[in-house]
Enzyme design. Structure first.
Site, PDB file in Angstrom:
ATOM      1  N   GLU A 457       0.967  -1.291   0.075  1.00  0.00           N
ATOM      2  CA  GLU A 457      -0.223   0.245   0.060  1.00  0.00           C
ATOM      3  C   GLU A 457       0.836   1.245   0.188  1.00  0.00           C
ATOM      4  OE1 GLU A 457      -3.077  -0.289   3.142  1.00  0.00           O
ATOM      5  OE2 GLU A 457      -4.113  -1.495   1.949  1.00  0.00           O
TER       6      GLU A 457
HETATM    7  C1  BMA Z   1      -4.843  -3.332   5.067  1.00  0.00           C
HETATM    8  C2  BMA Z   1      -3.470  -3.953   5.349  1.00  0.00           C
HETATM    9  C3  BMA Z   1      -3.436  -3.560   6.753  1.00  0.00           C
HETATM   10  C4  BMA Z   1      -4.769  -3.399   7.631  1.00  0.00           C
HETATM   11  C5  BMA Z   1      -6.016  -3.779   7.005  1.00  0.00           C
HETATM   12  C6  BMA Z   1      -7.295  -3.200   7.627  1.00  0.00           C
HETATM   13  O1  BMA Z   1      -4.708  -2.413   4.011  1.00  0.00           O
HETATM   14  O2  BMA Z   1      -2.501  -3.873   4.489  1.00  0.00           O
HETATM   15  O3  BMA Z   1      -2.645  -2.596   6.897  1.00  0.00           O
HETATM   16  O4  BMA Z   1      -4.579  -3.885   8.922  1.00  0.00           O
HETATM   17  O5  BMA Z   1      -5.935  -3.059   5.716  1.00  0.00           O
HETATM   18  O6  BMA Z   1      -7.332  -1.990   7.900  1.00  0.00           O
END
Ligand code: BMA
Length: 867
Positions: A457
């Site tokens: 991300e």
């Molecule tokens: C995603 C993951 C984590 C996170 C999850 C829930 O994007 O990559 O960063 O725990 O979302 O928010």
């Protein structure tokens, strides 16, 4: 206990006329006699290596269990201090050797290592292995090994000051750590989640977290071997092998490579000092290919590489590997409006079914082989074929990848970067390069490794290719700082890491970020459901209904998910009875998503009803999560071959917490894991309603078409048949097929939609699958009071079979034994009258004992409470 392992059963030998002394490499595990204390302060206390300071404090009774209630908060002092570890060991085997090396498989994180008072290593990266030449320093007896850990918080702060640009890291719970708004996580090459995450506590550890040993050798040693498949089919495989030797004394050496017990390569070479790599190719006839779970057997072969000098084996390496080819296939769509994203294994495109993987504990050395084995086997048993090792944790232990190899689980391997921008200074880049090389080499023999991915991300947050700074993480940075950070981003994820993967593997795939529409495509410039991989957080973070999964089917769903609470047995481990309210201080400390509870309750009110009792809310949250995520899985699978993967967030937990996991930190399956196991079967029937039409799909991952009968039976909740029809079905191989489409009014033919269920059952040569379809939201169904009956018999050694039956529809039956739910072979399903069901329980208890300990929850029971 002294643990001295001899490689080969041979002692030092003086062979023939060469006069060369050839002695096998000897390994001494340095696991004993450790003690620790705060640096230079107080008395030494016993310590366990591998371990962490937190675990040693806990074992010595100096802190309380960090996972109990809000104890985590009062343990934030630990990461502000420096700590030291020491042991004393003898090493008689080192005498007269060409080389003696101290080998650390993992130091967390800022460590200075002293052997007999001399500093032999300074490290700053928990993800690297270290090997230090101590030939000069080691003695036959009484060696003192001392490892000093400096505070990761202080080190992080120093790096932040030196870099001069603050970095954003939303998940770093700096306030809890006493640092106010100051984020240091991105400056450390240390697991991001140690600083807190939206499912994890902030416990910033230090310690010798992986094994340490002394290796004594003469002449040369085997540094590495890499066995890879160049091409393969069922008839033959062309394989390659690279063996790397570390030579301390130039001379003639022999290397033999055995594959499945047969010698496939022999090198007799005169080698000079330093690193030498020897390469060869070989053919295999009729190879047993390695297949991901569900597509075939994950066949493995034993590889044995031996190094000899003057006819004495002086080093040997053994491991298992598989014969397989694997490609990430991306093809432009014919209409030019998108690009495929899918994995091809042994020439066959396979739909990826699985989940995201996080570390299984905040105190990593506590993750035993049993816990890892249970989790990976649980993935296999839920018909998964891929896990994504997410970038905010760690590169997992070798044991994890070996389990994935033997269970047929492919691994999407992130490099360890997540959700923050990063420094791009030389010392940082040098660490990243060394870490990447080390881990790629360590893991490249595993047939399970499917893809290397730069980060989690960061591209979507930083938007390196977008001209403007908004929206995104760039917001608030002056242009020149944003440029520096973009340069750092490009340097790491588009230059350094792909270069390492290219140099050190034979064609392993690299994807620069997850999610991403593709190489250098600006965010917002294309429809992301048409390109690359997607993290769909519109459900949950943006509170769109679960139906959204059906409207936005991407090419590859690498993240999406929904939270639930762990079951009561797990909640009981971290709460006192007075804490058992979801908004209590303790429960909210074990709910790290700021929107967590309110989001769960909002969705619950939409589709179910919000029960009043605490235990019922826990249960209902799991039913809700299971149903929502199952909808996503089925939408993705129906979208085949447009969509070729569905990995939900997340399979496991690192402590007892409300989270998106389908298995809690004690290994208990949540309702979602059971639902995923059904939705990931190779052949499923998936009903999909739009407007007044109910479509029925058969989705198949099999290589040949599915032929069978699809029976649709409408039942009322007392089990009376209200109508039925049978379709002869022929569904395509490895795709999704619409096999029937019906007006809902025709299916219901006047029956009240809140009082009936459509049973869809497909039977045929390769399949027997049943799914239920309801015509209204569960909260609107007129659920009767059910009476679930249990019968228990022995299922053989260590197992009991529980038979469940009911007088009326029992919706979402969650059976518990002595209060534990997630321990049965199947659970949390709808039970129909006249259709008993058997599930299995692993237990040494007698059937009569089990019978007495069984209870169950159903939706109608939670609704009844409110009447
Ligand atoms: C995603 C993951 C984590 C996170 C999850 C829930 O994007 O990559 O960063 O725990 O979302 O928010």
């Amino acid at each position: 206990m002294e643990n001295l392992r001899k490689i080969g059963a041979l002692v030092a030998l003086c062979i023939g006329c060469s006069g060369v002394q050839a002695q096998p490499l000897q390994t001494r595990e340095l696991a004993d006699g450790w003690s620790f204390r705060q640096l230079n302060i107080g008395a030494w206390s016993p310590a366990v290596v591998p371990g962490t300071v937190h675990e040693d404090l806990l074992r010595n009774g100096r802190i309380e269990d960090p996972y109990f209630r809000v104890n985590e908060r009062s343990l934030q002092w630990i990461d502000k201090l420096d700590w030291e570890y020491r042991t004393v060991f003898d090493a008689p085997e080192s005498v007269g050797r060409d080389r003696v090396e101290l080998c650390f498989d993992g130091l967390d994180t800022y460590a200075a290592v002293y052997l007999n008072g001399e500093c032999v290593l300074e490290s700053a990266n928990m993800f690297r292995r270290y090997r230090v030449d101590v030939t000069r320093i080691v003695r036959p007896a009484g060696n003192e090994l001392r490892v000093v850990f400096s505070s990761p918080v202080r080190e992080g702060l120093e790096r932040l000051t030196a870099y001069g640009i603050a970095l954003k890291a939303n998940n770093d719970q700096s306030e809890l750590g006493g640092l106010g708004p100051v984020k240091i996580a991105p400056f450390n090459r240390k697991a991001g989640y140690h600083f807190g995450w939206d499912w994890g506590p902030r416990l910033v550890t230090s310690g010798i977290w992986r094994p340490v040993r002394l290796e004594s050798w003469g002449g040369a040693r085997l540094a590495d071997d890499y066995v890879y498949t160049l091409s393969c089919d069922e008839r033959s495989a062309r394989m390659g092998v690279d063996v790397t030797l570390e030579v301390a004394a130039a001379g003639t050496y022999r290397v033999d490579v055995l594959f499945d017990g047969e010698r496939v390569a022999r090198f007799d070479r005169m080698l000079g000092e330093g690193r030498n790599t020897l390469s060869s190719e070989f053919e295999l006839r009729n190879p047993r290919l390695w297949w991901p779970n569900g597509a075939g057997d994950p066949n493995l072969y034993r590889v044995e590489v031996s190094l000899s000098r003057a006819d004495t084996v002086i080093d040997r390496r053994t491991h298992r590997t598989g014969v397989r080819t694997l490609r990430l296939v991306q093809r432009d769509d014919a209409d030019g409006r998108g690009r495929s994203f899918g994995f091809e294994v042994n020439g066959r495109m396979l739909f990826m079914k699985g989940a995201n993987w996080i570390p299984s504990d905040n105190l990593l050395p506590r993750v035993t082989s049993e816990r890892l084995g249970h989790l990976v086997r649980s993935a296999r048993d839920a018909h998964m074929n891929m896990l994504r090792v997410w970038g905010g944790g760690t590169y997992e232990d070798d044991r994890f990848y070996a389990l994935c190899d033997s269970c047929g689980i492919l691994v999407w391997q992130d490099f360890m970067f997540a959700c923050s921008n990063l420094p791009g200074d030389e010392p940082f880049l040098a660490e990243v390069r060394a870490e990447a090389e080390d881990n790629v080499v360590r893991l490249r023999n595993h047939p399970s490794i499917a893809l290397w991915c730069g980060n989690n991300e960061i591209e979507i947050l930083w938007r390196p290719w977008n001209a403007t700074n908004k929206p995104g993480m760039k917001d608030g940075y002056p242009q020149e700082q944003a440029d520096v950070l973009t340069r750092a981003y490009v340097g790491i994820f588009h230059e350094l890491l792909p270069d390492v993967v290219r140099r050190l593997t034979r064609g392993a795939g690299y994807w620069h970020s997850s999610p991403s529409p593709g190489e250098r495509i600006p965010w917002g410039s294309v429809d992301v459901t048409r390109y690359g991989d997607v993290h769909n957080w519109n459900v949950w973070h943006k509170r769109l209904p679960f139906e959204h999964y059906e409207e936005a089917v991407p090419r590859f769903a690498s993240e999406y998910g929904f939270q639930s609470f762990p079951e009561m047995a797990t909640v009981a481990t971290y709460t006192l009875p007075e804490d058992r309210e979801i908004e209590s201080e303790v429960m909210t400390a074990h709910q790290r998503s700021k929107i967590g509870n309110s989001t769960i309750l909002e969705y619950m009110a939409r589709d179910y009803r919000v029960p009043t009792r605490f235990g019922d809310i826990l249960y209902m949250s799991q039913v809700l999560q299971a149903d929502g995520v199952r909808r996503g899985i089925e939408a993705h699978r129906r979208g085949m071959p447009w969509c070729m993967g569905s990995l939900y967030w997340q399979i496991n937990d690192c402590w007892p917490v409300a989270s998106w996991s389908s298995i809690d930190c004690y290994g208990r399956w949540k309702a979602l894991h059971y639902a995923a196991a059904r939705a990931f079967e190779n052949v499923i029937v998936s009903p999909f309603r739009h407007g007044d039409t109910l479509d029925l799909y058969v989705v198949s991952d099999l290589v040949r078409p599915v032929t069978g009968r699809l029976e649709l039976t409408l039942l009322d909740f007392d089990g009376r048949e209200l109508g039925s029809r049978t379709l002869r079905v022929k569904a395509g191989a490895n795709t999704s097929t619409l096999v029937g489409s019906f007006p809902v009014s025709e299916l219901l033919s006047g029956v009240d939609r809140t009082q009936c269920v459509l049973v869809c059952r497909l039977t045929g040569r390769d399949v027997d699958y049943e799914t239920l379809y309801y015509f209204d939201k569960v909260k609107n169904l007129r659920l009767p009071s059910s009476d679930v009956h249990f019968a228990v018999r022995s299922g053989g050694e260590g197992r009991c079979v529980v038979e469940l039956s009911t007088d009326r529809l029992a919706k979402s039956v969650a059976v518990a034994y002595n209060g534990e739910t997630g321990i049965f072979s199947d659970n949390c399903f709808d039970l129909l009258p006249g259709r008993p069901r058997e599930i299995e329980l692993r237990t040494a208890d007698a059937p009569e004992t089990v019978l007495r300990g069984l209870t169950c929850m159903t939706i109608d029971k939670t609704y009844e409470m409110e009447k």
